[in-house]
Design an enzyme around this catalytic site. Structure first.
Site, PDB file in Angstrom:
ATOM      1  N   ASP A 130       0.729  -1.106   0.047  1.00 47.42           N
ATOM      2  CA  ASP A 130       0.003  -0.079   0.169  1.00 47.42           C
ATOM      3  C   ASP A 130       0.845   1.194   0.044  1.00 47.42           C
ATOM      4  OD1 ASP A 130      -2.351   1.377  -0.063  1.00 47.42           O
ATOM      5  OD2 ASP A 130      -2.711   1.215   2.209  1.00 47.42           O
TER       6      ASP A 130
ATOM      7  N   HIS B 291       2.622   3.208  -8.906  1.00 48.12           N
ATOM      8  CA  HIS B 291       2.494   1.837  -9.244  1.00 48.12           C
ATOM      9  C   HIS B 291       3.842   1.390  -9.918  1.00 48.12           C
ATOM     10  CE1 HIS B 291      -1.390   2.003  -7.444  1.00 48.12           C
ATOM     11  NE2 HIS B 291      -2.316   2.551  -8.774  1.00 48.12           N
TER      12      HIS B 291
ATOM     13  N   LEU C 242      11.490 -20.431  -4.633  1.00 46.62           N
ATOM     14  CA  LEU C 242      10.383 -19.770  -4.273  1.00 46.62           C
ATOM     15  C   LEU C 242       8.902 -19.547  -5.191  1.00 46.62           C
ATOM     16  CD1 LEU C 242       9.385 -16.939  -2.316  1.00 46.62           C
ATOM     17  CD2 LEU C 242      10.154 -15.772  -4.191  1.00 46.62           C
TER      18      LEU C 242
HETATM   19  C1  FPP Z   1      -1.830   0.223  -3.396  1.00 51.00           C
HETATM   20  O1  FPP Z   1      -1.371   1.368  -3.324  1.00 51.00           O
HETATM   21  C2  FPP Z   1      -1.356  -0.661  -4.452  1.00 51.00           C
HETATM   22  C3  FPP Z   1      -1.948  -1.299  -5.764  1.00 51.00           C
HETATM   23  C4  FPP Z   1      -3.386  -1.215  -5.580  1.00 51.00           C
HETATM   24  C5  FPP Z   1      -1.194  -1.817  -6.770  1.00 51.00           C
HETATM   25  C6  FPP Z   1      -0.129  -2.688  -6.579  1.00 51.00           C
HETATM   26  C7  FPP Z   1       0.683  -3.144  -7.798  1.00 51.00           C
HETATM   27  C8  FPP Z   1       1.946  -2.818  -8.202  1.00 51.00           C
HETATM   28  C9  FPP Z   1       2.991  -2.562  -7.018  1.00 51.00           C
HETATM   29  C10 FPP Z   1       2.173  -2.992  -9.599  1.00 51.00           C
HETATM   30  C11 FPP Z   1       2.842  -4.222  -9.814  1.00 51.00           C
HETATM   31  C12 FPP Z   1       2.814  -5.590  -8.920  1.00 51.00           C
HETATM   32  C13 FPP Z   1       2.788  -6.657  -9.726  1.00 51.00           C
HETATM   33  C14 FPP Z   1       2.756  -7.744  -8.706  1.00 51.00           C
HETATM   34  C15 FPP Z   1       2.794  -6.986 -11.242  1.00 51.00           C
HETATM   35  P1  FPP Z   1      -2.477   2.385  -3.404  1.00 51.00           P
HETATM   36  O2  FPP Z   1      -2.656   2.978  -4.810  1.00 51.00           O
HETATM   37  O3  FPP Z   1      -3.711   2.018  -2.652  1.00 51.00           O
HETATM   38  O4  FPP Z   1      -1.629   3.590  -2.240  1.00 51.00           O
HETATM   39  P2  FPP Z   1      -2.537   4.812  -1.696  1.00 51.00           P
HETATM   40  O5  FPP Z   1      -3.019   4.245  -0.435  1.00 51.00           O
HETATM   41  O6  FPP Z   1      -1.450   5.864  -1.329  1.00 51.00           O
HETATM   42  O7  FPP Z   1      -3.539   5.564  -2.486  1.00 51.00           O
END
Ligand code: FPP
Length: 254
Positions: A22, A39, A133
Site C-alpha cells: 500500500d 504503481h 520460491l
Molecule cells: C496500493 O497502493 C497498490 C496497488 C493497488 C497496486 C499494487 C501494484 C503494483 C505494485 C504493481 C506491480 C505488481 C505486480 C505484482 C505485477 P495505493 O494505490 O492504494 O496507494 P495509496 O494508499 O497511497 O492510494
C-alpha cells in the site's frame, strides 16, 4: 495441520510471507506525479522483495496486487494497472523462470481480459515445475471471495456424495482455500501506515504475525523487509497455548 505440527513447523525464519503493498498513490502524489507513477515504481519493490525471499530461502511470497474492491478506482487507474500486469508478466517471467521461481496468480481471473488471462496461463505453465520460491500474485482477490469459493466446492462435494456435512471441519475445509498447497502463512506485512487486513488472506492469516510499517510501497526495500523478518523472529508464537507448553513440545521433539 494438527496443533503439534503447527508448533513444530515453526522455525526461526518465516516460510510464507504475504504483503499488502500500500501507498503507491501517496508516494506519487508526494512527488507531484499521477498515482500510476507510484504503481510503476512499485514494480522495483516487487523485484527487490522477490530477490530477498530467494536469498533467505523463504518458500512462499504472496503479494496483494489488486483487490476485488479495486475495480471501484478511476477507470484510467484500473486500465493502467491491467497494462502494468501484462507488461510485468511479459517482461519478468523469463527471469523468474531462470531463478527457479514458480509463479501463481490467485483470485477470480474470469473478469480479466482474455489477453491477460492468456499471459497468466502461459506464465504459470512455464514456471509450474520450478522448485524454488513460489510467488503468488493475488489479483482480483478477496478473502471473503476465497472463503465463499471454498464453501461452494465443499457444498458441491456434499451434493455429489463425496463428502458428508459432518466431514466438513477446519482441516478438510482448508483444502478448498487458495494457497492450501503451500506452508501456512507466518508473516503478513502491510506498508503505507494503515492498520487493516482489507479483505486479504482472512482464513490463511489466522495465526500469522502482523507487521505494519509507515513506509510507502515504492520505498519498500531489503532493509525494511529485514526489519519485518527480525521482528517476526523475535516474537514468540504460542498458537493459544502457554509459553511453557510450547517450550515443552519443542524440547520433546529435539
Ligand atoms: C496500493 O497502493 C497498490 C496497488 C493497488 C497496486 C499494487 C501494484 C503494483 C505494485 C504493481 C506491480 C505488481 C505486480 C505484482 C505485477 P495505493 O494505490 O492504494 O496507494 P495509496 O494508499 O497511497 O492510494
Amino acid at each position: 495441520m494438527s496443533f503439534e505440527e503447527q508448533v513444530l513447523a515453526q522455525q526461526s525464519l518465516p516460510k510464507h510471507v504475504a504483503i499488502i503493498m500500500d501507498g503507491n498513490g501517496r508516494w506519487a502524489q508526494q512527488q507531484g506525479k499521477p498515482r500510476v507513477w507510484g504503481h510503476k515504481n512499485g514494480v522495483e519493490s516487487v523485484r527487490e522483495s522477490v530477490r530477498f525471499c530467494h536469498k533467505l530461502g523463504i518458500q512462499s511470497l504472496t503479494l496483494f496486487a489488486f483487490s476485488s474492491e479495486n475495480w471501484r478506482r478511476p477507470e484510467e487507474e484500473v486500465s493502467t494497472l491491467m497494462e502494468l500486469f501484462i507488461f510485468v508478466l511479459s517482461n519478468e517471467v523469463k527471469k523468474l523462470h531462470k531463478n527457479n521461481v514458480k509463479l501463481k496468480v490467485v483470485g477470480d481471473k474470469t473478469q480479466f481480459s482474455s489477453k491477460l488471462q492468456q499471459k497468466i496461463k502461459d506464465a504459470e505453465a512455464l514456471t509450474a515445475t520450478n522448485t524454488g520460491l513460489t510467488l503468488n500474485i493475488a489479483a482480483n482477490y478477496g478473502g471473503q471471495w476465497d472463503i465463499v469459493q471454498a464453501a461452494q466446492q465443499a457444498a458441491q462435494q456434499v451434493a455429489d456424495g463425496v463428502m458428508s456435512v459432518q466431514d466438513i471441519n477446519e482441516s478438510s475445509f482448508s483444502q478448498f482455500m487458495n494457497l492450501s498447497d503451500q506452508p501456512q502463512l507466518d508473516l503478513l506485512i502491510r506498508t503505507g501506515g494503515d492498520y487493516r487486513i482489507s479483505n486479504f488472506l482472512l482464513w490463511q492469516a489466522a495465526y500469522a504475525e502482523l507487521y505494519f510499517t509507515e513506509v510507502l510501497w515504492p520505498d519498500f526495500n531489503e532493509d525494511v523487509f529485514s526489519e519485518a523478518v527480525a521482528t517476526f523472529v523475535s516474537r514468540e508464537r504460542r498458537f493459544g497455548c502457554t509459553g511453557g507448553q510450547i517450550k515443552a513440545l519443542m524440547q520433546q521433539e529435539s
